[in-house]
Scaffold this motif. Structure first.
Motif, PDB file in Angstrom:
ATOM      1  N   ARG A 228       0.831  -1.207   0.000  1.00 42.75           N
ATOM      2  CA  ARG A 228       0.000   0.000   0.000  1.00 42.75           C
ATOM      3  C   ARG A 228       0.869   1.262   0.000  1.00 42.75           C
ATOM      4  O   ARG A 228       0.571   2.241  -0.703  1.00 42.75           O
ATOM      5  N   ALA A 229       1.923   1.256   0.787  1.00 43.48           N
ATOM      6  CA  ALA A 229       2.819   2.415   0.834  1.00 43.48           C
ATOM      7  C   ALA A 229       3.519   2.612  -0.506  1.00 43.48           C
ATOM      8  O   ALA A 229       3.717   3.754  -0.959  1.00 43.48           O
ATOM      9  N   TYR A 230       3.878   1.519  -1.155  1.00 44.63           N
ATOM     10  CA  TYR A 230       4.554   1.600  -2.456  1.00 44.63           C
ATOM     11  C   TYR A 230       3.615   2.156  -3.524  1.00 44.63           C
ATOM     12  O   TYR A 230       3.985   3.055  -4.290  1.00 44.63           O
ATOM     13  N   VAL A 231       2.409   1.645  -3.587  1.00 45.39           N
ATOM     14  CA  VAL A 231       1.446   2.105  -4.583  1.00 45.39           C
ATOM     15  C   VAL A 231       1.142   3.594  -4.402  1.00 45.39           C
ATOM     16  O   VAL A 231       0.913   4.327  -5.377  1.00 45.39           O
ATOM     17  N   ALA A 232       1.160   4.064  -3.174  1.00 42.59           N
ATOM     18  CA  ALA A 232       0.889   5.480  -2.912  1.00 42.59           C
ATOM     19  C   ALA A 232       1.928   6.393  -3.556  1.00 42.59           C
ATOM     20  O   ALA A 232       1.653   7.575  -3.804  1.00 42.59           O
ATOM     21  N   LEU A 233       3.105   5.850  -3.873  1.00 43.88           N
ATOM     22  CA  LEU A 233       4.155   6.639  -4.507  1.00 43.88           C
ATOM     23  C   LEU A 233       3.915   6.825  -5.996  1.00 43.88           C
ATOM     24  O   LEU A 233       4.512   7.720  -6.617  1.00 43.88           O
ATOM     25  N   GLY A 234       3.098   5.961  -6.594  1.00 46.09           N
ATOM     26  CA  GLY A 234       2.799   6.071  -8.020  1.00 46.09           C
ATOM     27  C   GLY A 234       3.897   5.579  -8.935  1.00 46.09           C
ATOM     28  O   GLY A 234       3.965   5.985 -10.100  1.00 46.09           O
ATOM     29  N   ARG A 235       4.751   4.678  -8.460  1.00 45.17           N
ATOM     30  CA  ARG A 235       5.858   4.172  -9.289  1.00 45.17           C
ATOM     31  C   ARG A 235       5.462   2.907 -10.044  1.00 45.17           C
ATOM     32  O   ARG A 235       6.317   2.185 -10.545  1.00 45.17           O
ATOM     33  N   HIS A 236       4.193   2.642 -10.159  1.00 48.14           N
ATOM     34  CA  HIS A 236       3.690   1.425 -10.776  1.00 48.14           C
ATOM     35  C   HIS A 236       2.774   1.778 -11.938  1.00 48.14           C
ATOM     36  O   HIS A 236       2.515   2.951 -12.205  1.00 48.14           O
ATOM     37  N   ARG A 237       2.273   0.738 -12.629  1.00 48.36           N
ATOM     38  CA  ARG A 237       1.235   0.918 -13.635  1.00 48.36           C
ATOM     39  C   ARG A 237      -0.069   0.376 -13.059  1.00 48.36           C
ATOM     40  O   ARG A 237      -0.071  -0.621 -12.322  1.00 48.36           O
ATOM     41  N   GLU A 238      -1.165   1.013 -13.409  1.00 48.96           N
ATOM     42  CA  GLU A 238      -2.459   0.626 -12.849  1.00 48.96           C
ATOM     43  C   GLU A 238      -3.526   0.814 -13.919  1.00 48.96           C
ATOM     44  O   GLU A 238      -3.495   1.772 -14.688  1.00 48.96           O
ATOM     45  N   GLY A 239      -4.469  -0.122 -13.989  1.00 47.70           N
ATOM     46  CA  GLY A 239      -5.534  -0.001 -14.974  1.00 47.70           C
ATOM     47  C   GLY A 239      -6.476  -1.180 -14.903  1.00 47.70           C
ATOM     48  O   GLY A 239      -6.432  -1.968 -13.948  1.00 47.70           O
ATOM     49  N   GLN A 240      -7.305  -1.323 -15.906  1.00 46.70           N
ATOM     50  CA  GLN A 240      -8.308  -2.381 -15.921  1.00 46.70           C
ATOM     51  C   GLN A 240      -8.057  -3.326 -17.090  1.00 46.70           C
ATOM     52  O   GLN A 240      -7.794  -2.886 -18.208  1.00 46.70           O
ATOM     53  N   VAL A 241      -8.133  -4.616 -16.808  1.00 46.09           N
ATOM     54  CA  VAL A 241      -8.094  -5.661 -17.829  1.00 46.09           C
ATOM     55  C   VAL A 241      -9.320  -6.531 -17.603  1.00 46.09           C
ATOM     56  O   VAL A 241      -9.515  -7.047 -16.493  1.00 46.09           O
ATOM     57  N   ALA A 242     -10.137  -6.677 -18.649  1.00 46.86           N
ATOM     58  CA  ALA A 242     -11.461  -7.295 -18.487  1.00 46.86           C
ATOM     59  C   ALA A 242     -12.205  -6.515 -17.408  1.00 46.86           C
ATOM     60  O   ALA A 242     -12.234  -5.290 -17.442  1.00 46.86           O
ATOM     61  N   ASN A 243     -12.742  -7.195 -16.396  1.00 45.87           N
ATOM     62  CA  ASN A 243     -13.436  -6.499 -15.312  1.00 45.87           C
ATOM     63  C   ASN A 243     -12.548  -6.269 -14.095  1.00 45.87           C
ATOM     64  O   ASN A 243     -13.014  -5.783 -13.059  1.00 45.87           O
ATOM     65  N   ALA A 244     -11.269  -6.619 -14.210  1.00 46.95           N
ATOM     66  CA  ALA A 244     -10.372  -6.616 -13.055  1.00 46.95           C
ATOM     67  C   ALA A 244      -9.549  -5.334 -12.969  1.00 46.95           C
ATOM     68  O   ALA A 244      -8.965  -4.883 -13.966  1.00 46.95           O
ATOM     69  N   HIS A 245      -9.503  -4.768 -11.764  1.00 45.16           N
ATOM     70  CA  HIS A 245      -8.575  -3.671 -11.505  1.00 45.16           C
ATOM     71  C   HIS A 245      -7.195  -4.294 -11.306  1.00 45.16           C
ATOM     72  O   HIS A 245      -7.033  -5.257 -10.549  1.00 45.16           O
ATOM     73  N   CYS A 246      -6.199  -3.742 -11.988  1.00 44.48           N
ATOM     74  CA  CYS A 246      -4.893  -4.384 -12.031  1.00 44.48           C
ATOM     75  C   CYS A 246      -3.771  -3.442 -11.614  1.00 44.48           C
ATOM     76  O   CYS A 246      -3.856  -2.228 -11.807  1.00 44.48           O
TER      77      CYS A 246
END
Length: 277
Positions: A228-246
């Motif tokens: 959670r702390a890592y994702v808060a930094l925004g150093r990742h990719r995030e989006g939707q594939v099919a109906n899944a948040h990825c």
């Protein structure tokens, strides 16, 4: 409705590339209906890392006696005698970590590592290199498939899976230089050279709570806390594939972050003697 082709396109749009070493954590429920089902999803993942990428997943084992032998707990003699030995080529995957990895393990050419409770399944050109060796006492730390996955510049894909599923952070727990790490013992039934079952005892880091503060019922463990702390930094990719948040995460980066996170908060503090008058 999604199909293998549209799933592969979605994965590429998320940032998965040909040649990637990709560790997959997936929720079939979150992905939703796909023509061809789970096999088509595995096919889409293979297409997304084609032509020379490798998939890896955390399989474990549905008959692992980890809980039954944890920290000296004993099985009765008859149960122990009748417990099947672990066979990497036929053992069922533990479904608690997602059903998709059973389909990955059943795909022709897939290989399974030899650690019964922490077994990994891999498919692709680097599969053999990633999974062997995998000895008892080296579940997730140095010498494990996770270490080789990180060294190979792997990526972690959460395909509808939650942030507490980032298994590679167990490697960060293992290598972080902090005091008070919890250790556990357990036993595993290993297939002997003549087909007999040999029970072997192992000691390793406690993946259910590396420190006491992360082993409290109902509280976040270290994996989820760090993710959670890592994702808060925004150093990742995030989006939707099919109906899944990825989420798509760089393994080296999140492991490095995880080690720093633990060491900055829990490293042994050296006291400085008070100065005299």
């Amino acid at each position: 409705m999604e199909n293998r082709t549209t799933m592969a396109v979605g994965l590429r749009s998320l940032g998965v590339q040909g040649g990637d070493v990709l560790m997959v954590h997936a929720s079939l429920k979150k992905i939703g209906p796909v023509i061809g089902g789970a096999r088509a999803i595995v096919g889409a993942l293979r297409d997304a890392v084609a032509p020379d990428g490798t998939l890896i997943g955390y399989a474990s084992w549905d008959r692992s006696p980890y809980g039954e032998t944890l920290n000296g707990a004993q099985l009765d003699a008859e149960t122990r005698r009748n417990w099947p030995p672990f066979r990497p080529d036929t053992a069922n995957v533990y479904c608690g970590f997602g059903l998709l990895n059973q389909f990955l393990a059943d795909t022709p050419g897939a290989l399974r590592s030899a650690h019964p409770d922490a077994s990994m399944v891999a498919l692709g050109p680097l599969a053999h290199e990633l999974i062997e060796p995998h000895r008892l006492g080296q579940a997730f730390g140095p010498g494990s498939p996770l270490e080789r996955f990180v060294t190979r510049n792997g990526k972690v894909l959460l395909l509808g899976a939650p942030l507490d599923a980032v298994t590679v952070l167990h490697y960060a727990e293992a290598i972080a230089d902090i005091p008070g790490k919890r250790r556990v013992t357990y036993e595993m039934p290993i297939l002997g050279p003549n087909g007999e079952t040999a029970w072997e005892r192992a000691e390793d880091f406690d993946s259910n709570g590396i420190l006491d503060c992360f082993a409290i019922d109902g509280a976040m463990d270290a994996v989820e806390t760090i993710a959670r702390a890592y994702v808060a930094l925004g150093r990742h990719r995030e989006g939707q594939v099919a109906n899944a948040h990825c989420y798509l995460l760089d393994a080296q980066d999140i492991v490095s972050f995880g080690v720093s996170y633990l060491e900055q908060r829990f490293a042994r503090r050296i006291s400085t003697p008070a100065k005299g008058p």
